[in-house]
Design an enzyme around this catalytic site. Sequence first.
Site, PDB file in Angstrom:
ATOM      1  N   GLY A 102       0.711  -1.052   0.075  1.00 59.80           N
ATOM      2  CA  GLY A 102       0.298   0.010   0.196  1.00 59.80           C
ATOM      3  C   GLY A 102       0.558   1.092  -0.117  1.00 59.80           C
ATOM      4  O   GLY A 102       2.116   1.120  -0.880  1.00 59.80           O
ATOM      5  N   SER A 103       0.011   1.798   0.565  1.00 70.69           N
ATOM      6  CA  SER A 103       1.083   3.457   0.584  1.00 70.69           C
ATOM      7  C   SER A 103       2.173   3.669   1.373  1.00 70.69           C
ATOM      8  O   SER A 103       3.103   4.723   1.447  1.00 70.69           O
ATOM      9  CB  SER A 103       0.187   4.700   1.304  1.00 70.69           C
ATOM     10  OG  SER A 103      -0.762   4.524  -0.051  1.00 70.69           O
ATOM     11  N   ILE A 104       2.757   2.192   2.201  1.00 71.70           N
ATOM     12  CA  ILE A 104       3.656   2.932   3.525  1.00 71.70           C
ATOM     13  C   ILE A 104       4.992   3.016   2.645  1.00 71.70           C
ATOM     14  O   ILE A 104       5.796   3.795   3.591  1.00 71.70           O
ATOM     15  CB  ILE A 104       3.549   1.319   4.379  1.00 71.70           C
ATOM     16  CG1 ILE A 104       4.065   1.559   5.360  1.00 71.70           C
ATOM     17  CG2 ILE A 104       4.341   0.189   3.658  1.00 71.70           C
ATOM     18  CD1 ILE A 104       4.412   2.619   6.145  1.00 71.70           C
ATOM     19  N   SER A 105       5.445   2.521   1.092  1.00 73.27           N
ATOM     20  CA  SER A 105       6.494   2.694   0.509  1.00 73.27           C
ATOM     21  C   SER A 105       6.881   3.952  -0.057  1.00 73.27           C
ATOM     22  O   SER A 105       7.884   3.331   0.119  1.00 73.27           O
ATOM     23  CB  SER A 105       6.273   1.787  -0.508  1.00 73.27           C
ATOM     24  OG  SER A 105       5.370   2.472  -1.451  1.00 73.27           O
ATOM     25  N   LYS A 106       5.562   4.900   0.646  1.00 75.50           N
ATOM     26  CA  LYS A 106       5.839   6.162   0.509  1.00 75.50           C
ATOM     27  C   LYS A 106       6.739   7.183   1.668  1.00 75.50           C
ATOM     28  O   LYS A 106       7.280   7.961   1.372  1.00 75.50           O
ATOM     29  CB  LYS A 106       4.711   7.331   0.225  1.00 75.50           C
ATOM     30  CG  LYS A 106       4.018   6.767  -1.325  1.00 75.50           C
ATOM     31  CD  LYS A 106       2.632   7.602  -0.633  1.00 75.50           C
ATOM     32  CE  LYS A 106       2.009   7.127  -2.269  1.00 75.50           C
ATOM     33  NZ  LYS A 106       0.144   7.720  -2.200  1.00 75.50           N
TER      34      LYS A 106
END
Length: 150
Positions: A102-106
């Site tokens: 999900g968006s945790i990679s951002k």
Amino acid sequence: MLIQWSASMKSKVPLFAFMAAFLCLSTMAFSQSPGAPAIPEHLRQAVAIAREALEQDLRAETACSAAVAIIEDRAIVYSETFGLADRENKMPVGADTLFNIGSISKTFTASAVMALVDEGKVELDVPVLRYLPEFAMADPRFRNITVRML
């Protein structure tokens, strides 16, 4: 070494505790990873804070599962899994469980870029094309996109 953060808090909390709580917004059951290394003394407070946050999420039943690891000097010094990888079959999360990122990679990407900025290897206000010359988009305005904008 632990990175610390603070956001409208009276005291700083190790980044590990924040990330563990964020990753575990849906844990329903704890399970110590089989063969997980003992918690190093200098990390005990961070782990305790993270576990407390996880217990709150467990009680609220707002999450499903998570895996947490701390790496120092290229070695895993702590790891633990939480929750169920498969609720229907009641299979716990394991070291080999795959998660959708999900968006945790951002968050991790931004942290990595800022580390490069701190080291003087990347400048925030120069066009991305300096670092990624193959970067292209149909709109010609992409040439003006800076690292800071991303």
